[in-house]
Design a protein around this motif. Structure first.
Motif, mmCIF file in Angstrom:
data_model
loop_
_atom_site.group_PDB
_atom_site.id
_atom_site.type_symbol
_atom_site.label_atom_id
_atom_site.label_comp_id
_atom_site.label_asym_id
_atom_site.label_seq_id
_atom_site.Cartn_x
_atom_site.Cartn_y
_atom_site.Cartn_z
ATOM 1 N N LEU A 142 11.145 9.125 -6.772
ATOM 2 C CA LEU A 142 12.535 9.045 -6.326
ATOM 3 C C LEU A 142 12.771 9.851 -5.056
ATOM 4 N N GLN A 143 12.118 11.005 -4.937
ATOM 5 C CA GLN A 143 12.261 11.800 -3.720
ATOM 6 C C GLN A 143 11.727 11.041 -2.508
ATOM 7 N N GLU A 144 10.642 10.288 -2.712
ATOM 8 C CA GLU A 144 10.083 9.494 -1.620
ATOM 9 C C GLU A 144 10.959 8.283 -1.310
ATOM 10 N N LEU A 145 11.589 7.721 -2.338
ATOM 11 C CA LEU A 145 12.407 6.529 -2.148
ATOM 12 C C LEU A 145 13.763 6.837 -1.508
ATOM 13 N N GLN A 146 14.340 7.986 -1.814
ATOM 14 C CA GLN A 146 15.723 8.263 -1.431
ATOM 15 C C GLN A 146 16.014 8.021 0.051
ATOM 16 N N PRO A 147 15.215 8.526 0.984
ATOM 17 C CA PRO A 147 15.541 8.274 2.408
ATOM 18 C C PRO A 147 15.281 6.839 2.849
ATOM 19 N N LEU A 148 14.613 6.055 2.013
ATOM 20 C CA LEU A 148 14.291 4.672 2.376
ATOM 21 C C LEU A 148 15.370 3.683 1.943
ATOM 22 N N LEU A 149 16.253 4.120 1.060
ATOM 23 C CA LEU A 149 17.239 3.214 0.474
ATOM 24 C C LEU A 149 18.592 3.338 1.161
ATOM 25 N N ALA A 150 19.427 2.340 0.911
ATOM 26 C CA ALA A 150 20.757 2.310 1.518
ATOM 27 C C ALA A 150 21.799 1.998 0.456
ATOM 28 N N ALA A 151 23.055 2.248 0.787
ATOM 29 C CA ALA A 151 24.146 1.946 -0.139
ATOM 30 C C ALA A 151 24.072 0.477 -0.554
ATOM 31 N N GLY A 152 24.268 0.238 -1.839
ATOM 32 C CA GLY A 152 24.192 -1.112 -2.378
ATOM 33 C C GLY A 152 22.881 -1.423 -3.057
ATOM 34 N N ASP A 153 21.839 -0.628 -2.764
ATOM 35 C CA ASP A 153 20.561 -0.799 -3.457
ATOM 36 C C ASP A 153 20.679 -0.292 -4.894
ATOM 37 N N THR A 154 19.710 -0.681 -5.718
ATOM 38 C CA THR A 154 19.730 -0.287 -7.130
ATOM 39 C C THR A 154 18.343 0.153 -7.572
ATOM 40 N N ASP A 160 0.802 -1.221 0.000
ATOM 41 C CA ASP A 160 0.000 0.000 0.000
ATOM 42 C C ASP A 160 0.835 1.271 0.000
ATOM 43 N N SER A 161 2.145 1.142 0.062
ATOM 44 C CA SER A 161 3.002 2.333 0.080
ATOM 45 C C SER A 161 4.398 1.962 -0.384
ATOM 46 N N LEU A 162 5.160 2.983 -0.777
ATOM 47 C CA LEU A 162 6.556 2.744 -1.164
ATOM 48 C C LEU A 162 7.368 2.276 0.036
ATOM 49 N N ALA A 163 7.069 2.812 1.214
ATOM 50 C CA ALA A 163 7.805 2.401 2.411
ATOM 51 C C ALA A 163 7.598 0.920 2.690
ATOM 52 N N MET A 164 6.365 0.457 2.546
ATOM 53 C CA MET A 164 6.085 -0.970 2.755
ATOM 54 C C MET A 164 6.774 -1.815 1.692
ATOM 55 N N LEU A 165 6.820 -1.303 0.470
ATOM 56 C CA LEU A 165 7.481 -2.027 -0.612
ATOM 57 C C LEU A 165 8.965 -2.218 -0.294
ATOM 58 N N VAL A 166 9.627 -1.132 0.082
ATOM 59 C CA VAL A 166 11.058 -1.206 0.374
ATOM 60 C C VAL A 166 11.324 -2.146 1.551
ATOM 61 N N SER A 167 10.501 -2.061 2.590
ATOM 62 C CA SER A 167 10.734 -2.891 3.781
ATOM 63 C C SER A 167 10.497 -4.371 3.519
ATOM 64 N N SER A 168 9.738 -4.688 2.450
ATOM 65 C CA SER A 168 9.444 -6.088 2.148
ATOM 66 C C SER A 168 10.531 -6.765 1.317
ATOM 67 N N LEU A 169 11.530 -5.991 0.899
ATOM 68 C CA LEU A 169 12.583 -6.539 0.034
ATOM 69 C C LEU A 169 13.856 -6.799 0.831
ATOM 70 N N PRO A 170 14.549 -7.896 0.528
ATOM 71 C CA PRO A 170 15.832 -8.169 1.191
ATOM 72 C C PRO A 170 16.927 -7.253 0.641
ATOM 73 N N ALA A 171 17.853 -6.876 1.494
ATOM 74 C CA ALA A 171 18.986 -6.063 1.047
ATOM 75 C C ALA A 171 20.045 -6.957 0.403
#
Length: 301
Positions: A77-89, A48-59
């Motif tokens: 992308l502005q919404e995704l940027q703070p949710l991602l970490a180095a090594g993500d693509t 239901d959200s980009l945050a939930m999407l990111v949290s459901s994926l393995p790093a």
């Protein structure tokens, strides 16, 4: 591989299903609840959200964007940027302007997040036939995603490839779409000549079928033209209005910047613009000019 798909419209949903058929797991997000509901039973998990999407994926996470170019991409992308970490693509598989891609890639490079631009062609037939993908990005990042590209392509070794660094994929797709404009215009004009020669009573679908086999103008685009003429030979119910999604304009502008003459692609774009002007002021003024200097009759509206 498990990856996130952002944008579950027809093409995004088709790509997700092809990935699933290729052995990958896909978690999707789309802002429209009805679009998410439509994917139930098709193997695509939805959130239901980009945050939930990111949290459901393995790093390290891979997120594939299939959303309209311009502000929608920047917003996601502005919404995704703070949710991602180095090594993500991030993979932008839409038709973004390559200059926007270069700008976005620099932002994510500073965060250690890989950025890949994937010019994607195949349309509604891609799920069955596979997608043609022109990919820009670092060699290491693209190679890491090889299994994904192989699953989406017509074959593991055909229809896709890294064409250069970040930006090169969308640049190549821009030129691809400019060529597409020219090809479409040539077919449309040719069939229009045939249609106007009424005394011969030509069957345009028959002609298209003849040309599909052995002719030097045979192509998949002609196959689709034949299909359209079979179903609607007179183009009944279709307004003579042709939209464009931007790539042709960008190609013409780029050609001007590079001093490269592209008269066919440029004219095909102009014809699309012309199709939208049902009350052409310039044509009315031309008629008035002829009346002014030569007394030629003016056709009344």
């Amino acid at each position: 591989m498990k990856l996130g798909m952002i944008g579950l419209g027809r093409m995004g949903a088709h790509m997700a299903q092809r990935l699933i058929h290729g052995g990958h797991q896909v978690v999707g997000f789309d802002p429209k609840p009805e679009t998410r509901r439509d994917l139930k039973g098709k193997g695509v998990e939805s959130t239901d959200s980009l945050a939930m999407l990111v949290s459901s994926l393995p790093a390290p996470r891979t997120l594939w964007l299939m959303i309209p170019s311009g502000e929608p991409v920047d917003g996601a992308l502005q919404e995704l940027q703070p949710l991602l970490a180095a090594g993500d693509t991030i993979v932008d598989g839409g038709n973004s302007n390559y200059k926007d891609t270069l700008r976005r890639a620099r932002i994510f490079d500073d965060c250690g997040v890989g950025y890949v631009d994937c010019g994607t062609s195949g349309g509604v037939w891609g799920m069955a036939e596979g997608y043609s993908m022109m990919i820009g990005g670092s060699e290491a990042t693209v190679e890491k995603l090889r299994p994904v590209f192989e699953a989406l392509a017509p074959a593991k070794n055909r229809g896709w490839g890294r064409v250069g660094p970040v930006g090169a994929g969308h640049f190549t797709k821009m030129v691809h779409n400019g060529i597409e404009y020219g090809l479409m215009q040539a077919y449309a004009e040719g069939f229009s000549i045939l249609q106007h020669k009424s005394e011969f009573g030509l069957d345009l679908h028959q002609v298209a079928e003849i040309w599909r086999h052995g002719s030097v103008v045979r192509s998949w685009l002609l196959d689709l033209t034949a299909h359209a003429l079979d179903g609607n030979p007179d183009m009944t119910g279709i307004a003579p209005y042709v939209a464009d999604s931007g790539e042709g304009r960008w190609a013409v502008a780029e050609a001007i910047d590079l001093d490269v003459p592209i008269p066919v692609i440029t004219l095909s774009l102009i014809q699309r613009l012309r199709s939208r002007d049902s009350e052409s002021f310039s044509d009315k003024l031309l008629s008035a000019m002829r009346n002014e200097f030569g007394g030629h009759a003016v056709k009344k509206a």
